[in-house]
Structures are given as C-alpha cells and as structure tokens.
Design a protein around this motif. Structure first.
Motif, PDB file in Angstrom:
ATOM      1  N   ILE A  10       0.841  -1.203   0.000  1.00  0.00           N
ATOM      2  CA  ILE A  10       0.000   0.000   0.000  1.00  0.00           C
ATOM      3  C   ILE A  10       0.870   1.244   0.000  1.00  0.00           C
ATOM      4  N   LYS A  11       1.919   1.226   0.823  1.00  0.00           N
ATOM      5  CA  LYS A  11       2.818   2.378   0.888  1.00  0.00           C
ATOM      6  C   LYS A  11       3.468   2.636  -0.474  1.00  0.00           C
ATOM      7  N   ALA A  12       3.902   1.563  -1.142  1.00  0.00           N
ATOM      8  CA  ALA A  12       4.500   1.715  -2.477  1.00  0.00           C
ATOM      9  C   ALA A  12       3.482   2.283  -3.463  1.00  0.00           C
ATOM     10  N   ARG A  13       2.243   1.829  -3.367  1.00  0.00           N
ATOM     11  CA  ARG A  13       1.193   2.322  -4.252  1.00  0.00           C
ATOM     12  C   ARG A  13       0.904   3.803  -3.993  1.00  0.00           C
ATOM     13  N   THR A  21       1.095  12.182  -9.645  1.00  0.00           N
ATOM     14  CA  THR A  21       0.132  13.273  -9.569  1.00  0.00           C
ATOM     15  C   THR A  21       0.728  14.564 -10.127  1.00  0.00           C
ATOM     16  N   GLU A  22      -0.130  15.437 -10.537  1.00  0.00           N
ATOM     17  CA  GLU A  22       0.302  16.721 -11.096  1.00  0.00           C
ATOM     18  C   GLU A  22       0.389  17.795 -10.011  1.00  0.00           C
ATOM     19  N   LEU A  23       0.145  17.404  -8.763  1.00  0.00           N
ATOM     20  CA  LEU A  23       0.200  18.368  -7.668  1.00  0.00           C
ATOM     21  C   LEU A  23       1.651  18.749  -7.367  1.00  0.00           C
ATOM     22  N   ASP A  24       1.846  20.017  -7.016  1.00  0.00           N
ATOM     23  CA  ASP A  24       3.175  20.490  -6.653  1.00  0.00           C
ATOM     24  C   ASP A  24       3.361  20.292  -5.154  1.00  0.00           C
ATOM     25  N   LEU A  25       4.118  19.279  -4.781  1.00  0.00           N
ATOM     26  CA  LEU A  25       4.363  18.959  -3.380  1.00  0.00           C
ATOM     27  C   LEU A  25       5.769  19.376  -2.942  1.00  0.00           C
ATOM     28  N   SER A  26       6.423  20.182  -3.748  1.00  0.00           N
ATOM     29  CA  SER A  26       7.789  20.586  -3.437  1.00  0.00           C
ATOM     30  C   SER A  26       7.864  21.473  -2.196  1.00  0.00           C
ATOM     31  N   ALA A  27       6.753  22.094  -1.811  1.00  0.00           N
ATOM     32  CA  ALA A  27       6.746  22.947  -0.625  1.00  0.00           C
ATOM     33  C   ALA A  27       6.803  22.118   0.661  1.00  0.00           C
ATOM     34  N   LEU A  28       6.434  20.848   0.568  1.00  0.00           N
ATOM     35  CA  LEU A  28       6.457  19.983   1.750  1.00  0.00           C
ATOM     36  C   LEU A  28       7.848  19.390   1.930  1.00  0.00           C
ATOM     37  N   ASP A  29       8.312  19.379   3.176  1.00  0.00           N
ATOM     38  CA  ASP A  29       9.607  18.749   3.426  1.00  0.00           C
ATOM     39  C   ASP A  29       9.432  17.224   3.428  1.00  0.00           C
ATOM     40  N   LYS A  30      10.528  16.519   3.327  1.00  0.00           N
ATOM     41  CA  LYS A  30      10.522  15.051   3.208  1.00  0.00           C
ATOM     42  C   LYS A  30       9.846  14.390   4.412  1.00  0.00           C
ATOM     43  N   GLU A  31      10.084  14.914   5.608  1.00  0.00           N
ATOM     44  CA  GLU A  31       9.503  14.334   6.817  1.00  0.00           C
ATOM     45  C   GLU A  31       7.977  14.459   6.820  1.00  0.00           C
ATOM     46  N   THR A  32       7.467  15.601   6.411  1.00  0.00           N
ATOM     47  CA  THR A  32       6.018  15.806   6.348  1.00  0.00           C
ATOM     48  C   THR A  32       5.393  14.886   5.311  1.00  0.00           C
ATOM     49  N   LEU A  33       6.040  14.746   4.176  1.00  0.00           N
ATOM     50  CA  LEU A  33       5.547  13.870   3.114  1.00  0.00           C
ATOM     51  C   LEU A  33       5.567  12.407   3.570  1.00  0.00           C
ATOM     52  N   ASN A  34       6.632  12.003   4.258  1.00  0.00           N
ATOM     53  CA  ASN A  34       6.689  10.642   4.808  1.00  0.00           C
ATOM     54  C   ASN A  34       5.573  10.401   5.815  1.00  0.00           C
ATOM     55  N   SER A  35       5.321  11.368   6.692  1.00  0.00           N
ATOM     56  CA  SER A  35       4.248  11.243   7.683  1.00  0.00           C
ATOM     57  C   SER A  35       2.895  11.124   7.002  1.00  0.00           C
ATOM     58  N   PHE A  36       2.702  11.897   5.939  1.00  0.00           N
ATOM     59  CA  PHE A  36       1.449  11.841   5.188  1.00  0.00           C
ATOM     60  C   PHE A  36       1.246  10.461   4.569  1.00  0.00           C
ATOM     61  N   GLU A  38       2.572   7.610   5.552  1.00  0.00           N
ATOM     62  CA  GLU A  38       2.319   6.668   6.646  1.00  0.00           C
ATOM     63  C   GLU A  38       0.865   6.737   7.095  1.00  0.00           C
ATOM     64  N   LEU A  39       0.342   7.956   7.236  1.00  0.00           N
ATOM     65  CA  LEU A  39      -1.047   8.148   7.658  1.00  0.00           C
ATOM     66  C   LEU A  39      -2.021   7.552   6.650  1.00  0.00           C
ATOM     67  N   VAL A  40      -1.777   7.795   5.370  1.00  0.00           N
ATOM     68  CA  VAL A  40      -2.641   7.245   4.319  1.00  0.00           C
ATOM     69  C   VAL A  40      -2.570   5.713   4.325  1.00  0.00           C
ATOM     70  N   THR A  41      -1.376   5.161   4.508  1.00  0.00           N
ATOM     71  CA  THR A  41      -1.198   3.704   4.532  1.00  0.00           C
ATOM     72  C   THR A  41      -1.956   3.081   5.695  1.00  0.00           C
ATOM     73  N   GLU A  42      -1.802   3.641   6.893  1.00  0.00           N
ATOM     74  CA  GLU A  42      -2.518   3.128   8.063  1.00  0.00           C
ATOM     75  C   GLU A  42      -4.020   3.230   7.876  1.00  0.00           C
ATOM     76  N   SER A  43      -4.478   4.354   7.347  1.00  0.00           N
ATOM     77  CA  SER A  43      -5.916   4.539   7.117  1.00  0.00           C
ATOM     78  C   SER A  43      -6.442   3.521   6.118  1.00  0.00           C
ATOM     79  N   ALA A  44      -5.677   3.255   5.072  1.00  0.00           N
ATOM     80  CA  ALA A  44      -6.093   2.266   4.066  1.00  0.00           C
ATOM     81  C   ALA A  44      -6.182   0.873   4.682  1.00  0.00           C
ATOM     82  N   LEU A  45      -5.184   0.495   5.496  1.00  0.00           N
ATOM     83  CA  LEU A  45      -5.223  -0.813   6.151  1.00  0.00           C
ATOM     84  C   LEU A  45      -6.427  -0.953   7.072  1.00  0.00           C
ATOM     85  N   LEU A  46      -6.699   0.081   7.857  1.00  0.00           N
ATOM     86  CA  LEU A  46      -7.841   0.025   8.772  1.00  0.00           C
ATOM     87  C   LEU A  46      -9.163  -0.017   8.012  1.00  0.00           C
ATOM     88  N   GLU A  47      -9.241   0.688   6.893  1.00  0.00           N
ATOM     89  CA  GLU A  47     -10.460   0.666   6.079  1.00  0.00           C
ATOM     90  C   GLU A  47     -10.663  -0.713   5.459  1.00  0.00           C
TER      91      GLU A  47
END
Length: 180
Positions: A10-13, A21-36, A38-47
């Motif tokens: 799921i994390k790889a996906r 995606t065409e979204l510009d995520l360059s404003a986010l630092d690597k740690e914030t993006l990693n946390s995001f 992780e959060l999406v992965t956990e939410s997907a597993l729980l769902e």
C-alpha cells in the motif's frame, strides 16, 4: 500476505500515486511527506480491515447462532486478526475458542483453568496500528502455547483474559503451587 507485506504494498502504491500526480508537493519537506504517506497507509489498512468485518458478517450469518451457547457460557470477547478472513477468536467465561478456515472449519479450545501464563507484545508498527499478539501458555497437551495474532487493543484483551482466568480458577477452586 502478512500485514507488513500489505503495508509495504500500500505504501508503495501511495508513493507511486504521489509521484504520478500533477500536484506540486515541493513545498512539503521530506519528513512531512513521509508522515502523510504513513497516515494514508494506516488509514487504508484500517479501512480494508473494517470492510473485511462487514463482508465477514454478510458471509456467515450462522456465526451468530453458533455463538449463542446452549451451555450458558458467557462471551467475554470476540475478534479476529487484522486483515484475516480465516481466523476468529472467542473468549468465554470457560474457554478460549479459535476457529480457522474459510470453507472448512477447524476449532481449537483451551479451557481457562488450564492457562498458566498470558503475555502480550507489540512491535513499533503494530503499536501504530493499535494491534498486537497475545501469547497463552497452558497445561493443555494438544495446545501448550497459543498465539492470538494481530489482535486489536491487545492490552484490553489481555486484561479480559487475565480476569477470566482468575475467575475460572476461583469458580473451580483451582490454584497452582510453585515449587522452589
């Protein structure tokens, strides 16, 4: 597939979707993006797990009839491992029942008065998902050690089991003597 494998897939996906995606995520630092991610992965597993709960109820309506025990056993807790369709755990005031199988069913029972020791453990990843393993050691010759894997709220289930074992021992006037 294990939970760690599912989590990695799921994390790889999610990372792949972020990269495409065409979204510009360059404003986010690597740690914030990693946390995001992780959060999406956990939410997907729980769902996925909650969807398995719903489909499991739809697939086996006779399960409710089996759980109504004609011998007056009180069901203290029921559950299944995270993302599992084939294992189902039940703790009553008399025993621990483990049912496994999708089409054919296998039932294992351990009487609570035979339980010697109960432990629970969680890895870091399991703590994030609020799951863990409960290890039960007993005098039962066919099942001297049973592990309830990937149980949600393992400390709560541990306490239910611990109290059930103590109550069963008290009800049957059963006690252990340790030799030194």
């Amino acid at each position: 597939m294990t939970i760690k494998e599912a989590q990695a897939r799921i994390k790889a996906r999610v990372w792949q979707a972020v990269a495409q995606t065409e979204l510009d995520l360059s404003a986010l630092d690597k740690e914030t993006l990693n946390s995001f991610v992780e959060l999406v992965t956990e939410s997907a597993l729980l769902e996925i797990d909650s969807e398995l709960d719903v489909s499991n109820l739809k697939m086996s309506p006779q399960q409710a009839d089996e759980d109504d025990d004609e011998f007056g056993e009180e069901i203290l807790w029921q559950g299944r491992p995270l993302l599992s369709l084939v294992f189902y755990y039940t703790v009553t005031n008399e025993r621990i029942k483990i049912t496994s199988g999708l089409l054919g069913k296998t039932h294992e029972n351990v009487e609570l008065i035979r339980v010697q020791d109960i432990d629970h453990s969680q890895t870091f990843g399991e703590r994030m998902l609020k799951i863990g393993d409960i290890t039960i050691r007993s005098h039962d010759p066919s099942h001297p050690e049973i592990v309830l894997r990937n149980v949600q709220n393992p400390s709560g289930v541990y306490e239910i089991l611990r109290r059930a074992v103590l109550n069963a021992r008290k009800r049957h006037n059963f006690s252990y003597r340790e030799e030194m």
